[in-house]
Enzyme design. Structure first.
Site, PDB file in Angstrom:
ATOM      1  CB  SER A 146      -6.998  15.144  52.025  1.00  0.00           C
ATOM      2  OG  SER A 146      -6.279  13.932  51.848  1.00  0.00           O
ATOM      3  CE1 TYR A 160     -10.012  14.393  47.606  1.00  0.00           C
ATOM      4  CE2 TYR A 160      -7.849  13.518  48.236  1.00  0.00           C
ATOM      5  CZ  TYR A 160      -9.154  13.855  48.568  1.00  0.00           C
ATOM      6  OH  TYR A 160      -9.600  13.664  49.859  1.00  0.00           O
TER       7      TYR A 160
END
Ligand code: NAP
Length: 252
Positions: A146, A160
């Site tokens: 990501s 995250y």
């Protein structure tokens, strides 16, 4: 009969980016195994679409945080479709968004369990099955990271972002480790992409619209746009690419 079609195994292939990768892989001539954790109906829909595109298919239930489930998934996929040549390490969650100091340990632990440990279990099993060193047919692994890994996700989910930083390191190291074993390892780093993750995992349904103005291309991405980068890295067109990380993030 000798195997003629490549076989891709996609973790978390029942929805979102994984489902888009499955459909595009079927279009491009792959046989397709998808893993799901809980949503069998969604997995069945994805495989029906893949089958209609001419692919042989199998759905493998399994929680990628559980090592035995990972091994069983590879066994089931191989038994149904033959030797696996490509693995897309995609299953992941964010956890409810919030500042770190206000976030419960179990939210953080669940995210690290699947995004880091789960991805490493899958990568390890892929290395054991695909590597020519272990009698595999070679191929490639694509890890779904990501852009959060470099943006940090302050105020949203820094745990995250950290989990995806781990994926970036895994990609670099494993690419070097497996280069002589016939396996290329790359990553794709999506930006904000239109999937259920924002509502179901992050708990922030308005996130995509709120962030739109921060994206240079002024829109969120579609899962199919991420899938194009994944399929490119899997393909022979990327035969000299390993250890790379392609952002698919609208310029963010
Ligand atoms: P999604 O729509 O929420 O789908 C997640 C998928 O992962 C589902 O198929 C789910 O299966 C599966 N899954 C979750 N936990 C699992 C577990 N423990 N074991 C096996 N499967 C599990 O998510 P997405 O947006 O497509 O995200 C896919 C990947 O892209 C993730 O790694 C995510 O971090 C990354 N990513 C997404 C975005 C974005 O904006 N969407 C941006 C950057 C990176 P069930 O439904 O059966 O539970």
């Amino acid at each position: 009969m000798p195997q003629t079609r490549p076989v891709v195994l996609i973790t978390g292939g029942s929805r979102g980016i994984g489902a888009a990768v499955a459909r595009l892989a079927a279009t491009r001539g792959y046989d397709v195994a998808i893993n799901f954790k809980s949503d069998r109906e969604a997995a069945t829909h994805v495989l029906e679409a893949c089958h209609a595109l001419g692919a042989r298919t199998v759905a493998c239930q399994g929680d990628m945080t559980v090592e035995n489930d990972v091994v069983r998934m590879f066994d089931e996929a191989t038994a149904a479709l033959g030797p696996i040549s490509h693995v897309v390490n995609n299953a992941g969650i964010t956890g409810r968004s919030g500042r770190l100091e206000a976030t419960a340990s179990d939210v953080i632990r669940s995210c690290i369990d699947i995004n880091v440990l789960g991805a490493i279990w899958v990568a390890r099993e892929a290395a054991r099955r695909l590597s020519t060193r272990h009698g595999g047919i070679g191929g490639s692994i694509v890890n779904i990271s990501s852009v959060a890994a470099r943006l940090g996700s302050a105020g949203e989910y820094v745990w995250y972002a950290a989990s995806k930083g781990a994926i970036d390191s895994l990609t670099i190291g494993l690419a070097q480790e497996l280069a002589v074993d016939g396996v290329r390892v790359n990553a794709v780093s999506p930006g904000i992409t239109r999937t259920d993750i924002h509502e179901k995992s992050t708990g922030d349904a308005g996130r995509m619209e709120r962030f739109r103005s921060k994206i240079p291309l002024n829109r969120v991405g579609e899962p199919e746009e991420v899938a194009e980068a994944v399929l490119f890295l899997m393909s022979d067109a990327a035969s000299y690419i390993t250890g790379a990380n392609i952002p698919v993030s609208g310029g963010r």
